[in-house]
Scaffold this motif. Structure first.
Motif, PDB file in Angstrom:
ATOM      1  N   MET A   1       0.846  -1.170   0.000  1.00  8.78           N
ATOM      2  CA  MET A   1       0.000   0.000   0.000  1.00  8.78           C
ATOM      3  C   MET A   1       0.890   1.232   0.000  1.00  8.78           C
ATOM      4  N   PRO A   2       0.553   2.226  -0.817  1.00 11.61           N
ATOM      5  CA  PRO A   2       1.334   3.462  -0.837  1.00 11.61           C
ATOM      6  C   PRO A   2       1.288   4.183   0.512  1.00 11.61           C
ATOM      7  N   GLU A   3       2.401   4.753   0.874  1.00 11.81           N
ATOM      8  CA  GLU A   3       2.521   5.506   2.120  1.00 11.81           C
ATOM      9  C   GLU A   3       1.466   6.607   2.179  1.00 11.81           C
ATOM     10  N   GLY A   4       0.829   6.747   3.326  1.00 13.83           N
ATOM     11  CA  GLY A   4      -0.139   7.812   3.529  1.00 13.83           C
ATOM     12  C   GLY A   4      -1.579   7.458   3.182  1.00 13.83           C
ATOM     13  N   GLU A   5      -1.819   6.267   2.694  1.00 13.55           N
ATOM     14  CA  GLU A   5      -3.177   5.879   2.323  1.00 13.55           C
ATOM     15  C   GLU A   5      -3.828   4.955   3.350  1.00 13.55           C
ATOM     16  N   GLU A   6      -3.184   4.792   4.500  1.00 12.32           N
ATOM     17  CA  GLU A   6      -3.704   3.899   5.527  1.00 12.32           C
ATOM     18  C   GLU A   6      -5.073   4.334   6.041  1.00 12.32           C
ATOM     19  N   ALA A   7      -5.262   5.623   6.259  1.00 13.08           N
ATOM     20  CA  ALA A   7      -6.546   6.115   6.780  1.00 13.08           C
ATOM     21  C   ALA A   7      -7.681   5.855   5.786  1.00 13.08           C
ATOM     22  N   ASP A   8      -7.409   6.035   4.513  1.00 14.19           N
ATOM     23  CA  ASP A   8      -8.425   5.762   3.496  1.00 14.19           C
ATOM     24  C   ASP A   8      -8.795   4.279   3.478  1.00 14.19           C
ATOM     25  N   LEU A   9      -7.780   3.426   3.568  1.00  9.86           N
ATOM     26  CA  LEU A   9      -8.045   1.993   3.591  1.00  9.86           C
ATOM     27  C   LEU A   9      -8.809   1.604   4.855  1.00  9.86           C
ATOM     28  N   ALA A  10      -8.456   2.206   5.982  1.00  5.83           N
ATOM     29  CA  ALA A  10      -9.170   1.929   7.236  1.00  5.83           C
ATOM     30  C   ALA A  10     -10.647   2.284   7.099  1.00  5.83           C
ATOM     31  N   ALA A  11     -10.942   3.398   6.473  1.00  3.62           N
ATOM     32  CA  ALA A  11     -12.333   3.820   6.285  1.00  3.62           C
ATOM     33  C   ALA A  11     -13.094   2.822   5.415  1.00  3.62           C
ATOM     34  N   VAL A  12     -12.448   2.329   4.382  1.00  5.35           N
ATOM     35  CA  VAL A  12     -13.091   1.345   3.498  1.00  5.35           C
ATOM     36  C   VAL A  12     -13.308   0.028   4.242  1.00  5.35           C
ATOM     37  N   LEU A  13     -12.277  -0.436   4.934  1.00  4.57           N
ATOM     38  CA  LEU A  13     -12.398  -1.694   5.670  1.00  4.57           C
ATOM     39  C   LEU A  13     -13.456  -1.611   6.770  1.00  4.57           C
ATOM     40  N   ALA A  14     -13.573  -0.455   7.391  1.00  8.64           N
ATOM     41  CA  ALA A  14     -14.546  -0.283   8.479  1.00  8.64           C
ATOM     42  C   ALA A  14     -15.982  -0.466   8.006  1.00  8.64           C
ATOM     43  N   THR A  15     -16.237  -0.301   6.719  1.00  4.44           N
ATOM     44  CA  THR A  15     -17.595  -0.514   6.201  1.00  4.44           C
ATOM     45  C   THR A  15     -17.993  -1.976   6.293  1.00  4.44           C
ATOM     46  N   GLN A  16     -17.031  -2.850   6.545  1.00  3.50           N
ATOM     47  CA  GLN A  16     -17.300  -4.282   6.632  1.00  3.50           C
ATOM     48  C   GLN A  16     -17.421  -4.774   8.071  1.00  3.50           C
ATOM     49  N   LEU A  17     -17.263  -3.884   9.040  1.00  6.07           N
ATOM     50  CA  LEU A  17     -17.389  -4.280  10.440  1.00  6.07           C
ATOM     51  C   LEU A  17     -18.758  -4.883  10.705  1.00  6.07           C
ATOM     52  N   GLY A  18     -18.771  -5.955  11.465  1.00  9.44           N
ATOM     53  CA  GLY A  18     -20.019  -6.609  11.832  1.00  9.44           C
ATOM     54  C   GLY A  18     -20.489  -7.663  10.851  1.00  9.44           C
ATOM     55  N   ARG A  19     -19.793  -7.839   9.762  1.00 10.93           N
ATOM     56  CA  ARG A  19     -20.211  -8.808   8.738  1.00 10.93           C
ATOM     57  C   ARG A  19     -19.430 -10.100   8.862  1.00 10.93           C
ATOM     58  N   GLY A  20     -20.056 -11.178   8.445  1.00 13.41           N
ATOM     59  CA  GLY A  20     -19.391 -12.468   8.384  1.00 13.41           C
ATOM     60  C   GLY A  20     -19.336 -13.187   9.715  1.00 13.41           C
ATOM     61  N   GLY A  21     -18.717 -14.346   9.673  1.00 15.33           N
ATOM     62  CA  GLY A  21     -18.550 -15.169  10.863  1.00 15.33           C
ATOM     63  C   GLY A  21     -17.302 -14.785  11.636  1.00 15.33           C
ATOM     64  N   ARG A  22     -16.992 -15.593  12.632  1.00  7.04           N
ATOM     65  CA  ARG A  22     -15.877 -15.301  13.524  1.00  7.04           C
ATOM     66  C   ARG A  22     -14.561 -15.144  12.775  1.00  7.04           C
ATOM     67  N   GLU A  23     -14.260 -16.059  11.867  1.00  2.33           N
ATOM     68  CA  GLU A  23     -12.985 -16.003  11.145  1.00  2.33           C
ATOM     69  C   GLU A  23     -12.894 -14.768  10.252  1.00  2.33           C
ATOM     70  N   THR A  24     -13.998 -14.417   9.605  1.00  7.45           N
ATOM     71  CA  THR A  24     -14.014 -13.219   8.764  1.00  7.45           C
ATOM     72  C   THR A  24     -13.805 -11.975   9.609  1.00  7.45           C
ATOM     73  N   ARG A  25     -14.469 -11.914  10.743  1.00  7.81           N
ATOM     74  CA  ARG A  25     -14.329 -10.757  11.628  1.00  7.81           C
ATOM     75  C   ARG A  25     -12.916 -10.649  12.184  1.00  7.81           C
ATOM     76  N   LEU A  26     -12.350 -11.791  12.572  1.00  9.88           N
ATOM     77  CA  LEU A  26     -10.986 -11.781  13.087  1.00  9.88           C
ATOM     78  C   LEU A  26     -10.018 -11.316  12.013  1.00  9.88           C
ATOM     79  N   SER A  27     -10.196 -11.783  10.803  1.00 14.21           N
ATOM     80  CA  SER A  27      -9.336 -11.374   9.690  1.00 14.21           C
ATOM     81  C   SER A  27      -9.429  -9.869   9.449  1.00 14.21           C
ATOM     82  N   LEU A  28     -10.643  -9.346   9.472  1.00 12.57           N
ATOM     83  CA  LEU A  28     -10.832  -7.904   9.283  1.00 12.57           C
ATOM     84  C   LEU A  28     -10.197  -7.127  10.430  1.00 12.57           C
ATOM     85  N   SER A  29     -10.386  -7.605  11.649  1.00  9.01           N
ATOM     86  CA  SER A  29      -9.786  -6.932  12.797  1.00  9.01           C
ATOM     87  C   SER A  29      -8.270  -6.886  12.658  1.00  9.01           C
TER      88      SER A  29
END
Length: 92
Positions: A1-29
């Protein structure tokens, strides 16, 4: 990932919070935690949302971020308790 884009990626990944089973949630976390401190504002926002599953997952991720030794299962159970008691938004 390019330097400085972590916050943007965090925002995108956060849209998936609460979805999937335990393994999916752990992977996202784990993916969110790997981004570092930039995830904290995103997690805090999700912890005050109205969807209990999202709140629980955000709380568990934040707990795991602060104490990786505690384990995901413990963090999830603590998050469920906090959401059920309605104290998640008062936690700091």
């Amino acid at each position: 990932m390019p330097e400085g884009e972590e916050a943007d990626l965090a925002a995108v990944l956060a849209t998936q919070l609460g979805r999937g089973g335990r393994e999916t949630r752990l992977s996202l976390s784990r993916a969110l935690i790997a981004l570092g401190e930039v995830v904290m504002p995103v997690l805090r926002a999700a912890m005050t949302g109205t969807a209990p599953g999202v709140r629980q997952h955000a709380i568990a991720t934040e707990r795991l971020f602060r104490d990786p030794e505690a384990g995901f299962g413990f963090a999830v159970e603590e998050a469920k308790r906090l959401v059920a008691l309605g104290t998640a938004d008062r936690e700091g």
